[in-house]
Design a protein around this motif. Structure first.
Motif, PDB file in Angstrom:
ATOM      1  N   ASP A  91     -22.911  22.650 -10.545  1.00 28.24           N
ATOM      2  CA  ASP A  91     -21.900  22.835  -9.498  1.00 28.24           C
ATOM      3  C   ASP A  91     -21.770  24.297  -9.051  1.00 28.24           C
ATOM      4  OD1 ASP A  91     -20.848  23.623 -11.949  1.00 28.24           O
ATOM      5  OD2 ASP A  91     -18.790  23.086 -11.413  1.00 28.24           O
ATOM      6  N   ALA A  92     -22.725  25.117  -9.424  1.00 32.43           N
ATOM      7  CA  ALA A  92     -22.730  26.504  -8.921  1.00 32.43           C
ATOM      8  C   ALA A  92     -22.980  26.476  -7.410  1.00 32.43           C
ATOM      9  CB  ALA A  92     -23.817  27.316  -9.625  1.00 32.43           C
ATOM     10  N   SER A 144     -34.112  42.509   2.097  1.00 29.60           N
ATOM     11  CA  SER A 144     -34.131  41.349   1.203  1.00 29.60           C
ATOM     12  C   SER A 144     -35.514  40.734   1.252  1.00 29.60           C
ATOM     13  CB  SER A 144     -33.101  40.317   1.663  1.00 29.60           C
ATOM     14  OG  SER A 144     -33.455  39.025   1.213  1.00 29.60           O
ATOM     15  N   PRO A 145     -36.058  40.330   0.113  1.00 30.48           N
ATOM     16  CA  PRO A 145     -37.369  39.679   0.141  1.00 30.48           C
ATOM     17  C   PRO A 145     -37.382  38.413   0.997  1.00 30.48           C
ATOM     18  CG  PRO A 145     -36.369  39.591  -2.078  1.00 30.48           C
ATOM     19  CD  PRO A 145     -35.540  40.505  -1.250  1.00 30.48           C
ATOM     20  N   PHE A 146     -36.242  37.728   1.124  1.00 29.97           N
ATOM     21  CA  PHE A 146     -36.191  36.515   1.947  1.00 29.97           C
ATOM     22  C   PHE A 146     -36.396  36.852   3.422  1.00 29.97           C
ATOM     23  CE2 PHE A 146     -33.553  35.663  -1.797  1.00 29.97           C
ATOM     24  CZ  PHE A 146     -34.217  34.560  -2.302  1.00 29.97           C
ATOM     25  N   ASP A 150     -30.329  28.264  -4.945  1.00 29.02           N
ATOM     26  CA  ASP A 150     -31.519  28.382  -4.093  1.00 29.02           C
ATOM     27  C   ASP A 150     -32.172  29.756  -4.241  1.00 29.02           C
ATOM     28  OD1 ASP A 150     -30.977  25.865  -3.191  1.00 29.02           O
ATOM     29  OD2 ASP A 150     -30.217  26.481  -1.229  1.00 29.02           O
ATOM     30  N   ASN A 151     -31.354  30.798  -4.211  1.00 32.37           N
ATOM     31  CA  ASN A 151     -31.905  32.155  -4.288  1.00 32.37           C
ATOM     32  C   ASN A 151     -32.577  32.396  -5.634  1.00 32.37           C
ATOM     33  OD1 ASN A 151     -31.076  32.743  -1.745  1.00 32.37           O
ATOM     34  ND2 ASN A 151     -29.461  34.179  -2.340  1.00 32.37           N
ATOM     35  N   THR A 152     -31.987  31.892  -6.705  1.00 33.38           N
ATOM     36  CA  THR A 152     -32.563  32.107  -8.032  1.00 33.38           C
ATOM     37  C   THR A 152     -33.933  31.443  -8.112  1.00 33.38           C
ATOM     38  OG1 THR A 152     -30.322  32.139  -8.919  1.00 33.38           O
ATOM     39  CG2 THR A 152     -32.118  31.861 -10.492  1.00 33.38           C
ATOM     40  N   HIS A 180     -25.534  36.701 -12.218  1.00 33.51           N
ATOM     41  CA  HIS A 180     -26.395  37.212 -13.297  1.00 33.51           C
ATOM     42  C   HIS A 180     -27.767  36.545 -13.220  1.00 33.51           C
ATOM     43  CE1 HIS A 180     -27.567  38.720 -17.228  1.00 33.51           C
ATOM     44  NE2 HIS A 180     -27.582  37.520 -17.762  1.00 33.51           N
ATOM     45  N   ALA A 181     -27.774  35.264 -12.873  1.00 30.76           N
ATOM     46  CA  ALA A 181     -29.044  34.539 -12.705  1.00 30.76           C
ATOM     47  C   ALA A 181     -29.947  35.252 -11.711  1.00 30.76           C
ATOM     48  CB  ALA A 181     -28.758  33.115 -12.213  1.00 30.76           C
ATOM     49  N   GLN A 182     -29.390  35.603 -10.556  1.00 30.61           N
ATOM     50  CA  GLN A 182     -30.200  36.246  -9.525  1.00 30.61           C
ATOM     51  C   GLN A 182     -30.619  37.650  -9.944  1.00 30.61           C
ATOM     52  OE1 GLN A 182     -28.875  35.501  -5.284  1.00 30.61           O
ATOM     53  NE2 GLN A 182     -27.116  34.675  -6.355  1.00 30.61           N
TER      54      GLN A 182
END
Lengths: 325, 325
Positions: free
Chosen positions: B101-102, A26-28, B108-110, B79-81
């Motif tokens: 509210d996600a 993972s990049p993190f 944070d990851n996105t 899907h965002a990530q």
């Protein structure tokens, strides 16, 4: 002693049964580790740990007469499950002697795999041999030792064959390979496999604080033992001293040992939860913790950590998430 | 519309970037499911869900001019990530519009993947399009829809190519393939891939109670919608109605839908923890729950469940372990 031909033979017997576990990243985590970090996820192996490999390799190598009589193993849990699973699959009776204070999950799973489980009181000083004696006498069971056993080391070494292939797939030819280390059977098998297949990859044992017998033995050049056998949550890798087969190989092939705290193991478990979506047990996360939190003791632009197991009770896991999630 | 040639082309673009996720199993789970149960662990995919595949497929298919301007996606998280990761890897700017509210982890990851994240108040009735407008106007961003998009479905379909291979490796040629279903993009892609590569494997959508629009649509033969868009912990798959591209394909190729409760999803998460050592999120565990707890609605001696994601906040996960671990 184990050599590359034995490891290849073990791989042939394991083929179609063993899981080729993935190399996760993972990049993190790369950001935290300061380099590319790859986790070899042996927690996803059958029975939840790499011990399946050694158990299968040893049981499948038995001659018919020995198979008919059965096997015995002494283990706090992961070797127990590896041997029990392999024995059941081969139709071989198995007696497993476990400390009564081993994680419940490991005891339950070993029983459910059809083994006769004999518990002994480790903390109270009961000898496991004495506890086992009434179950064993006259049966002619073959003892499968957890690490000081050439066929077991050969089975664990099959992990190294996969690491050599997978490192090449991600373009890594020079790196430290951190391995959680109890008696050192896995580290030894991987070191022997990498010596042949990927000599730019160097094994380094990772251990919990207070149980760094292998790190101290590699430093002093002779077998050093641990002052205690209890007192860390890393139950899977609390061994009294290096294996007699492991130390000579690791003295020749391995780099310096790395030592981490119980809290660092728990934090590594929480980071594996968050970024890799895999469940690690404390003793199985020690190598990953070293890759994350000992970056000044590691060189190069990539590191591989072998996560050795995921058999952790839910309350311990929830605690790791509560504190570090 | 997506076809097998597009899925193969997407697989070629994903090669070397996508992870071939493992097919996991445990004798303990076979026992519960009443047949051999295989989990396709797409929670171990990059970004922690299969959405990486569709995001990568769509971004990598863009022409240079569109790449330079950038992309936009609306998503509650996975899907965002997927889009953010693919956009960053391709050097493409990305705007991601997410409900406030996600799960925090997904937001944070996105952000950490370099996307501009725009939050909107879903529960308060704010329109995501209105929220996005000021960030989007005049920029000519390409919209990457989460499921009603042929290139995205082609990317998700690459999961089906792997399932066809892996099922053959474990000797399974006839089985239901249960797929967690929101808009149905993954189920559609897999169904198209299996139609060509393993016609004995049949997709069946799995949904949470109250969000079984696809199951009802397949039963009635027309698009049915859900009464609510909130009210289940399975946040990843709470869509209002089947995708317009999904329903015709699934009507032709899929078997009846399966519906499970939030508690069953949580229990499935705890069983995946215990026996497979993987972290599933509620919406990603729905197919696995159906394989475990709807055995009377499934035929045959094997079943494959596609676990779609593992992006769950630590407190939700700890709750699942506390109640069912």
């Amino acid at each position: 002693m184990t050599n590359i031909a034995m490891i290849e033979a073990a791989a042939a017997r394991l083929k179609g049964h063993v899981r080729r576990t993935p190399l996760l990243s993972s990049p993190f985590l790369d950001e935290i580790a300061g380099r590319r970090l790859f986790l070899k996820a042996e927690n996803l192996q059958h029975t939840g740990s790499f011990k399946f490999r050694g158990g299968w390799a040893a049981v499948s190598a038995l001659l018919p007469e020995a198979r008919a009589k059965g096997v015995i193993a002494f283990s706090s849990g992961n070797h127990a499950q590896g041997v029990a699973f392999a024995a059941q699959a081969h139709g071989v009776p198995a007696v497993i002697v476990m400390p009564a204070d081993a994680p419940r999950l490991k005891i339950d799973n070993t029983r459910a795999m059809g083994a006769e489980v004999v518990l002994y009181d480790r903390a109270g000083g009961e000898s496991r041999e004495a506890a086992a004696a009434p179950y064993v006498q006259g049966r002619g069971l073959t003892l499968i030792k957890p690490y000081d056993e050439p066929e077991v080391i050969a089975g664990q070494g099959t992990t190294g064959l996969e690491i050599a292939e997978q490192a090449a797939e991600v373009g890594v030819s020079t790196a430290d390979v951190l391995v959680c280390c109890g008696g050192g059977g896995l580290a030894t098998g991987i070191a022997l496999a990498l010596e042949d297949r990927a000599p730019g990859l160097r094994v380094r044992p990772a251990e919990p604080k207070g149980f760094d017998d292998m790190a101290r033995s590699l430093a002093s050049g002779q077998a050093e033992s641990n002052p205690s056998q209890t007192g860390s949550i890393c139950d899977a890798i609390l061994t009294p001293a290096p294996g007699t087969l492991s130390l000579p190989v690791l003295s020749r092939l391995a780099g310096p040992g790395l030592v981490i705290s119980d809290d660092e193991a728990l934090e590594a478990m929480a980071l594996a939860f968050k970024h890799l979506k895999v469940v690690l047990e404390p003793g199985g996360a020690v190598s990953f913790a070293a890759a994350l939190f000992r970056k000044d003791q590691i060189a190069g632009d990539a590191v591989i950590a072998v996560a050795t197991g995921g058999n952790v009770d839910a309350d311990v896991y929830a605690e790791a998430l509560r504190r570090f999630g």
